[in-house]
Scaffold this active site. Structure first.
Site, PDB file in Angstrom:
ATOM      1  N   ARG A  28      53.173  66.374  41.620  1.00 44.90           N
ATOM      2  CA  ARG A  28      52.187  66.216  42.671  1.00 44.90           C
ATOM      3  C   ARG A  28      52.021  64.733  42.978  1.00 44.90           C
ATOM      4  NH1 ARG A  28      52.778  70.815  42.781  1.00 44.90           N
ATOM      5  NH2 ARG A  28      51.313  72.550  42.973  1.00 44.90           N
ATOM      6  N   ARG A  86      23.580  30.529  49.826  1.00 40.84           N
ATOM      7  CA  ARG A  86      22.508  29.965  48.992  1.00 40.84           C
ATOM      8  C   ARG A  86      22.823  28.538  48.567  1.00 40.84           C
ATOM      9  NH1 ARG A  86      19.383  34.822  45.829  1.00 40.84           N
ATOM     10  NH2 ARG A  86      18.805  35.815  47.795  1.00 40.84           N
ATOM     11  N   ASP A 117      45.209  43.240  46.183  1.00 35.86           N
ATOM     12  CA  ASP A 117      46.573  43.206  45.648  1.00 35.86           C
ATOM     13  C   ASP A 117      46.751  42.115  44.590  1.00 35.86           C
ATOM     14  OD1 ASP A 117      47.376  45.230  47.293  1.00 35.86           O
ATOM     15  OD2 ASP A 117      48.830  44.060  48.432  1.00 35.86           O
ATOM     16  N   ARG A 163      27.197  35.408  49.968  1.00 35.70           N
ATOM     17  CA  ARG A 163      25.832  35.153  49.498  1.00 35.70           C
ATOM     18  C   ARG A 163      25.752  33.837  48.707  1.00 35.70           C
ATOM     19  NH1 ARG A 163      23.780  36.437  44.336  1.00 35.70           N
ATOM     20  NH2 ARG A 163      21.530  36.848  44.205  1.00 35.70           N
TER      21      ARG A 163
END
Lengths: 322, 322, 322, 322
Positions: free
Chosen positions: A246, A25, A128, A21
């Site tokens: 977990r 512009r 990253d 954008r």
């Protein structure tokens, strides 16, 4: 300089649309025509272009991903591929091209520029944050906040269960995401490419924490070459510690979402800078931001030089995670 | 009824704290003493209690997880374990006990009640929403919104790359989370336990979508017995489709985070209902919400009866995902 | 240096807890005792202290607000007040004090240091980002992202209704929040203290946008001395434009919420720096971050010198908002 | 039934796009043509239509606002206006029209149906949730969660400062939003149209809370006829209590943002139901959801009958907020 092109290449990163954008512009305000090339180098090889005007970029600044789409193109990495690309650029009447992408993008760009003298300016977009020549890449701040939000959520359940969690974040060969989200999330340990750590060492460190009263812990792991390594580490640590654990693999979750203030502002600033650079006659370089100032870095440096983690921040992680 | 206890058991779910808070305030308002048992049945067996008053539950309604912590206790599933539990309850002077948890919790509770006549009332907390006797379990709405937010993010990058994504959400033997987040996220396909689908069939359906112009697709997968099955499905589909795909495994990410309005209100309503039930002399049942009304269901029904997916919603998914 | 204190003063800002945590861990790691003073200068005058150890700051890094609470103290701005403060510090055996706050905090600190020779080091926490001597204050990034998220939401409804919206963000005498969230949100216009703009001029500019096809617009307004000025501006603009408008006043919404990565990392880095500064014998200065490096600025400069908006960013806003 | 239309009218509400998408897909699947009327009744009067196909509604389910835009049309409330509307509908060849909106929309619809026999089916979309004939309106759940998130943020700063906060949420003549977000946010008091409360009474209740140790409090206020009433209430309470307070007016912030799971599912279910209703020959009624089942309510009931707050939930608020 009368007519320029812009494309996004490699992995998409939140903030790329703010950059597109801003470039559009700025180009229009300066009397330039600007066309988008869709799907990165792959689209370039096919001449897949789209005219860009005020309407095309209206209401896009808040969108994740890239409205120009992106891809990885093995063909562009061949000499023949780049010959075709140069021909397409010539036929499309483009006096210069803006490339938003990462290491691979700029590697390809340096070859194209060397072989065909094409006028090219890059902008670093990589969650990253592994591009040399800019303190921060577009998309990094959003991805780090996404990882942080995951860590915050996981801590709720980690504390409720007295559990050990492995949170795998992106990071091919760098630990930026892991380090920033790890400090911010109050993680106990990091596993990053820059500081190899065996599962035995990791287990010893975790044991220390449990000794001083911790009952849950979060280890942030940079995924490295392929997602999923945390499962293996968790298995190994379980043998040493006998503590239930977990694994959460964030994967592409980190790529999407509305960009943060910082990524939209950075994208805007660099989009303006890229057009200005082309108009100033620059080529073969990437526009980045170093210590708050626009800096231009030759393409070859961007992917050949290694951007190190901030040593002070590393030290602070060790100090605060104890 | 003079003194009651409360515990959270099984997997933690956002909104459990709203339920604890509501139970405590209701108990105090009705002149009852209330104590918390920490770490579920495991803590019960150890007599690990904590007094609960207004201060203990202040500023907890917005917290994910459970301030009482939780666990899974193999020992409680033995006859000896439950004998000890009954003894602890007697010694602690508890005239009744509120259990916030899921199927496993209520299975254990039905045994304890049968063997020792303990006065017990349950409240359903389960992000899987797999408890019979309530339209929605505490935590389900928050988990579904978490999964939805992940799908929204992933769609950004799916569209930027023309890619196929597998998003694995929780759901041991039910597809509630997958179905709700799949409809809301505009997913293309579902893989859920209720409707087995081979990778060949799945590939065929995806192919249909690509034929009518789709370039990216999201498949929501209920994780089933063990996280990670999406990796296998993705591999199989790749053979049929030759389309690049990525896998995201949300895992415990879905457990945490601030509870939604619905989960806090549901937790509050059921916390009040549980105390009221005890005072009304109820026992051996779970307080749930069915079609907007409080309903009490015997413990055995809660885990033995299967709560089906809404057939209309399933039909709507098929209709809208085409 | 054997024993130090820490307090938060003025408006609370997200990331203050990360700073407190970092200071505590650094102090303990360096063998210092550290005590918290509650409720800023007001609590200091009352000797309202609390010992800080590892447990006190566990699981606080993600919390908005400040665990030490804060206040504004008119009494401290009197000579007598500061005499009392110096006495309390002496009696508490504090060899140095860390002050997390903004302009008012450092104004007070410079007087206390001058009158009583107290050893003081400051850390900038201010969502307005109006403190000289640091590129970014703790809390600014979070507040800017909060404002951005509000702008994103409002754009949904602005576009659905073809409406003009005024979004009032904080900013007493600076436009940092308005500028950053305005660029990032793709706002059409800014009303900030640095660039006075009459309602007539503002209306003219908006009219230009409508002429080139815009149907909705967002004006970001820095609240200035008192919240609510947007209502007046909206009324005035309505007379010029005859366009339906709505006002949203974000107010204290911008203060809360979990801090962003950037604010937690900045808070951590400056918390470490403040303790280190005290140990290095520094006093009467604030630890900030300038162009990525720690910088120490005398208290008097922090509130007497005006931190200007970045001229390049201002220019970019004009360019991109057209 | 061969060709139908759809419009959104009144205030926009998150989930309207899910409803439009569901209606379009259902219509197409059933062999109907469907056209969108832009900008509600105002667009209808101007014949501002747009064809709707699969592409038009792709990737819209997650968007706040309404892709068809909306408006309030005084002209439609005149007999002449509706005559014109009927004529436009006839000329556009529409055999039926779906109206997504609130009370005002259905008031107009009942007049149009009575005067011209037009086939109309409504769907309730209103963040205020003030439409009789459905337990929940599309948009309510999202707005309530938005308000809750604001309350959570404000509590951070309320606690840091020992302050009294007034959070003004939407709610013209109903307190649904205030009640749900107030319970979920753990608010201390409510000011809602259904239970008038003088500032003196409010101050007395707040005083009670401070007596039992509270140091901060949040009062949720339904805005009523015009935003801003909280400023007046805050002034009055300040006279009674002498306690520093702040006001936040959420306003249109509550309208935007990505819809929640519940609003997207509800929107989808009702979009399907509306098309089915037209095909089943229904007209002059609204499709809502009552106790989990689709229910059709005559237009006149939807706006003439008052939907009461749930008495049990009110009682629970009183019990839990003490």
């Amino acid at each position: 300089m009368r007519r320029i092109g812009i494309l996004t290449s490699g992995g998409d990163a939140p903030g790329m649309n703010a950059c597109i954008r801003a470039a559009v512009r700025t180009a229009l305000a300066n009397g330039l025509e600007i066309v988008g090339i869709r799907r990165g180098y792959a689209g370039l090889l096919e001449g897949d272009t789209v005219p860009l005007d005020r309407t095309a970029i209206r209401n896009t600044i808040h969108l994740g991903g890239t409205i120009l789409e992106t891809s990885r193109s093995p063909e562009f990495m061949t000499r023949e591929g780049r010959a075709r690309a140069a021909e397409v650029i010539r036929q499309a009447g483009l006096d210069g091209l803006i490339l938003i992408g990462g290491e691979g993008t700029f590697h390809g760009a340096s070859l194209l520029a060397a072989e065909w003298g094409t006028t090219l300016v890059g902008v670093p977009g990589s969650i990253d944050n592994d591009v040399y020549g800019t303190d921060s890449c577009i998309g990094f701040d959003t991805a780090a906040n996404c990882a942080l939000s995951a860590i915050d959520r996981i801590r709720d359940t980690a504390r409720s269960h007295d559990r050990l969690f492995f949170v795998e974040v992106m990071g091919h060969h760098t630990g930026f995401l892991a380090l920033e989200s790890g400090i911010a999330g109050g993680a106990e340990e990091l596993v990053i490419p820059e500081e190899p750590l065996s599962s035995a060492e990791l287990s010893d460190r975790l044991k220390e924490g449990f000794k001083i009263g911790k009952k849950s812990a979060i280890v942030v792991v940079a995924e490295g070459k392929k997602p999923g390594k945390s499962f293996r580490i968790a298995d190994e640590v379980r043998k040493f510690l006998n503590y239930e654990s977990r694994v959460v693999v964030l994967g592409h979750l980190q790529r999407g979402g509305p960009p943060t203030v910082r990524d939209r502002v950075l994208g805007s600033v660099l989009g303006v800078a890229a057009v200005t650079a082309l108009q100033d006659g620059r080529s073969g370089c990437m526009a980045g931001e170093v210590k708050g100032e626009i800096a231009y870095t030759p393409f070859d440096d961007t992917w050949q030089k290694k951007k190190p983690l901030d040593a002070d921040v590393m030290r602070i992680f060790s100090l605060l995670s104890e």
